[in-house]
Scaffold this active site. Structure first.
Site, PDB file in Angstrom:
ATOM      1  N   ASP A  36       0.855  -1.172   0.000  1.00  0.00           N
ATOM      2  CA  ASP A  36       0.000   0.000   0.000  1.00  0.00           C
ATOM      3  C   ASP A  36       0.908   1.246   0.000  1.00  0.00           C
ATOM      4  O   ASP A  36       2.098   1.136   0.279  1.00  0.00           O
ATOM      5  CB  ASP A  36      -0.877  -0.048   1.258  1.00  0.00           C
ATOM      6  CG  ASP A  36      -1.661   1.216   1.450  1.00  0.00           C
ATOM      7  OD1 ASP A  36      -2.324   1.642   0.493  1.00  0.00           O
ATOM      8  OD2 ASP A  36      -1.569   1.803   2.556  1.00  0.00           O
ATOM      9  N   ARG A  37       0.360   2.414  -0.329  1.00  0.00           N
ATOM     10  CA  ARG A  37       1.190   3.624  -0.372  1.00  0.00           C
ATOM     11  C   ARG A  37       1.072   4.431   0.936  1.00  0.00           C
ATOM     12  O   ARG A  37       1.927   4.327   1.796  1.00  0.00           O
ATOM     13  CB  ARG A  37       0.766   4.487  -1.588  1.00  0.00           C
ATOM     14  CG  ARG A  37       1.783   5.528  -1.983  1.00  0.00           C
ATOM     15  CD  ARG A  37       1.239   6.523  -3.011  1.00  0.00           C
ATOM     16  NE  ARG A  37       0.469   7.586  -2.368  1.00  0.00           N
ATOM     17  CZ  ARG A  37      -0.106   8.597  -3.022  1.00  0.00           C
ATOM     18  NH1 ARG A  37      -0.034   8.671  -4.347  1.00  0.00           N
ATOM     19  NH2 ARG A  37      -0.772   9.521  -2.371  1.00  0.00           N
ATOM     20  N   ASP A  38      -0.009   5.202   1.076  1.00  0.00           N
ATOM     21  CA  ASP A  38      -0.115   6.151   2.204  1.00  0.00           C
ATOM     22  C   ASP A  38      -0.252   5.410   3.540  1.00  0.00           C
ATOM     23  O   ASP A  38      -1.123   4.566   3.697  1.00  0.00           O
ATOM     24  CB  ASP A  38      -1.317   7.076   1.994  1.00  0.00           C
ATOM     25  CG  ASP A  38      -1.235   7.788   0.644  1.00  0.00           C
ATOM     26  OD1 ASP A  38      -0.110   8.064   0.191  1.00  0.00           O
ATOM     27  OD2 ASP A  38      -2.299   8.043   0.037  1.00  0.00           O
ATOM     28  N   GLN A  93      -6.707   6.067  -4.636  1.00  0.00           N
ATOM     29  CA  GLN A  93      -6.513   7.519  -4.662  1.00  0.00           C
ATOM     30  C   GLN A  93      -7.812   8.240  -5.037  1.00  0.00           C
ATOM     31  O   GLN A  93      -7.947   8.808  -6.128  1.00  0.00           O
ATOM     32  CB  GLN A  93      -5.365   7.888  -5.620  1.00  0.00           C
ATOM     33  CG  GLN A  93      -3.990   7.438  -5.121  1.00  0.00           C
ATOM     34  CD  GLN A  93      -3.629   8.014  -3.756  1.00  0.00           C
ATOM     35  OE1 GLN A  93      -3.992   9.138  -3.437  1.00  0.00           O
ATOM     36  NE2 GLN A  93      -2.943   7.236  -2.920  1.00  0.00           N
ATOM     37  N   THR A 124      -2.616   1.287  -4.746  1.00  0.00           N
ATOM     38  CA  THR A 124      -3.131   2.317  -3.835  1.00  0.00           C
ATOM     39  C   THR A 124      -4.469   2.890  -4.300  1.00  0.00           C
ATOM     40  O   THR A 124      -4.699   3.045  -5.499  1.00  0.00           O
ATOM     41  CB  THR A 124      -2.067   3.437  -3.657  1.00  0.00           C
ATOM     42  OG1 THR A 124      -2.627   4.517  -2.915  1.00  0.00           O
ATOM     43  CG2 THR A 124      -1.564   3.978  -4.981  1.00  0.00           C
ATOM     44  N   HIS A 154      -0.825  12.055   5.276  1.00  0.00           N
ATOM     45  CA  HIS A 154      -1.261  13.392   5.710  1.00  0.00           C
ATOM     46  C   HIS A 154      -2.694  13.632   5.281  1.00  0.00           C
ATOM     47  O   HIS A 154      -2.997  14.663   4.692  1.00  0.00           O
ATOM     48  CB  HIS A 154      -0.419  14.481   5.042  1.00  0.00           C
ATOM     49  CG  HIS A 154       1.045  14.379   5.309  1.00  0.00           C
ATOM     50  ND1 HIS A 154       1.570  14.463   6.563  1.00  0.00           N
ATOM     51  CD2 HIS A 154       2.097  14.205   4.477  1.00  0.00           C
ATOM     52  CE1 HIS A 154       2.888  14.360   6.498  1.00  0.00           C
ATOM     53  NE2 HIS A 154       3.236  14.182   5.245  1.00  0.00           N
ATOM     54  N   GLY A 155      -3.554  12.688   5.473  1.00  0.00           N
ATOM     55  CA  GLY A 155      -4.894  12.857   4.930  1.00  0.00           C
ATOM     56  C   GLY A 155      -4.805  12.700   3.435  1.00  0.00           C
ATOM     57  O   GLY A 155      -4.152  11.792   2.938  1.00  0.00           O
ATOM     58  N   CYS A 183      -6.157   3.335  -8.043  1.00  0.00           N
ATOM     59  CA  CYS A 183      -7.582   3.456  -8.380  1.00  0.00           C
ATOM     60  C   CYS A 183      -7.969   4.909  -8.193  1.00  0.00           C
ATOM     61  O   CYS A 183      -7.828   5.453  -7.098  1.00  0.00           O
ATOM     62  CB  CYS A 183      -8.415   2.559  -7.460  1.00  0.00           C
ATOM     63  SG  CYS A 183     -10.158   3.063  -7.455  1.00  0.00           S
TER      64      CYS A 183
HETATM   65 ZN    ZN Z   1     -11.318   2.006  -9.129  1.00  0.00          ZN
END
Ligand code: ZN
Length: 449
Positions: free
Chosen positions: A256-258, A300, A298, A265-266, A337
């Site tokens: 995963d990224r964030d 998005q 991730t 950061h939100g 996404c």
């Molecule tokens: Zn999607």
């Protein structure tokens, strides 16, 4: 079909290791680099090989002759003085076929040349093989648009403060001869030394020609310095070059990224908001070194909410690449996404406000990665910090590690049950790569090696 190999380089930097042989004749696994290339061409049905020689031509001719011993037909074009990669190609212009593959004699590669040729659209002037590497800061980088067309070429050294996607020109091309005609007409007036990446491709772009990027995870590395040569030899001996073919399914660590790689950061809608979590770059580097693929998947929804454009998202990912590259780490592929199912945001983009299959816990992006990269799911893992990561992994049939910085590794919470828990991505990657949880086929059984 024709393969053109530039083999005129003097190999000054490799002198200690080559004993005065031209660079392409340096030994890897018991045969010269150039012979690996000849065998690769034959494997994919390319039997016409034109070798562009300069320094040490006699060694090359003596070894290969007319190529009959390898089941191919080899001819030579000699340059009396160094003309650069593009100059030596233009020097052979009249002997080029309409469409040809070009590679440099100091690279070791395991690329499906037939597949790359099939990708090449004869309307474009050249197709460039592109991939991430562990030293983007001192590599020639390519900028693509969403149609995989080259927008710009950035030769190193790169100015401080700039950052680009880790998309390296690996010096393997398919070229349409007709695109070279004008450049050749000019060149034959002065016979100046020219480089393919620094001179030829920018000239073609300036003429309005289309260059296309071909991204692949297949193995290709240059062996042009002692350090790189040693690395290539190690990779050859360990089987990594052979496994670098798309025919071999590789294990992947999906990340995963964030909140997993970078601080969450939100909503991140600005490249400057990307900062790596402690240990994240080294963790990715450990995945790279292990021979597994590092694949980021991730969600998005900032794009559907209208708070970040796709172009801006690309800049965010460029910065992520750059920060990782500074630590010699790279992501093999990143999928995101852009959708979001709920309406009610002032700037929202209605076309993206849908319930899709790619938003985790949906598995469509994982499926795409599996198809495009040929991933061995029996030896793959997911690492993420949210319930949707764990659920996506479970649906996809792979085990997951939950990274949760705020709670102890054994704490009870509302998450779906991951296979393992860790406090940091480093711990998670260690666990995944560790022999106890090594990427063995599941179910885990004792195996004799
Ligand atoms: Zn999607």
């Amino acid at each position: 079909m024709q393969l053109v190999i530039t083999a005129g380089g003097k190999g000054t930097r490799l002198k200690e290791l080559t004993g005065g042989l031209p660079k392409p004749m340096v030994d890897v696994g018991g045969k010269p680099l150039l012979e690996h290339q000849v065998l690769l061409a034959r494997k994919y049905g390319i039997r016409d090989i034109l070798i562009l020689t300069g320094f040490g031509a006699e060694h090359i001719k003596q070894h290969f002759g007319d190529g009959a011993a390898w089941g191919v037909s080899i001819s030579y074009q000699h340059e009396e003085q160094p003309l650069g990669t593009a100059g030596s190609l233009l020097n052979a212009f009249e002997r080029l076929q309409d469409v040809f593959v070009m590679m440099y004699g100091d690279t070791l590669l395991n690329v499906d040349l037939r597949r790359m040729l099939a990708f090449h659209d004869t309307c474009v002037s050249a197709t460039l093989f592109l991939h991430p590497n562990d030293h983007p800061q001192d590599s020639d980088l390519v900028e693509l648009n969403s149609e995989n067309q080259v927008q710009a070429l950035h030769s190193y050294p790169h100015a401080p403060g700039q950052y680009f996607q880790n998309l390296v020109n690996a010096a393997l091309y398919v070229i349409s001869k007709r695109a070279l005609t004008d450049v050749w007409q000019q060149w034959r007036q002065n016979l100046k030394a020219l480089d393919v990446c620094r001179d030829l491709f920018p000239k073609l772009l300036a003429q309005g020609e289309i260059l296309q990027g071909y991204r692949s995870r297949e193995y290709i590395k240059d062996a042009g310095t002692p350090v790189r040569l040693q690395k290539v030899r190690r990779h050859y001996e360990s089987g990594r070059v052979q496994a670098g073919s798309l025919e071999t399914a590789l294990p992947a660590v999906f990340l995963d990224r964030d909140g997993t790689l970078n601080y969450d950061h939100g909503w991140i809608n600005d490249p400057e908001k990307i900062s790596l979590l402690p240990g994240a770059a080294d963790a990715i580097k450990a995945i790279n070194d292990s021979g597994c693929l590092a694949v980021v998947v991730t969600n998005q929804p900032v794009i559907a909410r209208g708070e970040c454009s796709e172009a801006r998202m690309q800049q965010i990912h460029n910065r992520l690449d750059w920060l990782l590259g500074e630590a010699h780490a790279y992501i093999d592929a990143l999928y995101y996404c852009p959708h979001h199912p709920h309406s009610g945001f002032p700037l929202e983009r209605r076309d993206l406000k849908i319930a899709c299959d790619c938003r985790k816990p949906g598995t469509a992006l994982l499926e795409t990665a599996k198809q495009e990269l040929n991933i061995n799911l029996n030896r793959s893992w997911m690492i993420g910090d949210s319930d949707s990561d764990i659920r996506a992994a479970t649906k996809f049939g792979i085990p997951a590690v939950l990274v949760n910085r705020n709670q102890g590794p054994n704490s009870e919470d509302h998450y779906s049950e991951p296979r393992l828990r860790s406090r940091t991505v480093s711990e998670a990657v260690n666990a995944v790569l560790n022999e106890q949880f090594s990427l063995q086929p599941r179910p885990v059984v004792a195996q004799s090696q």
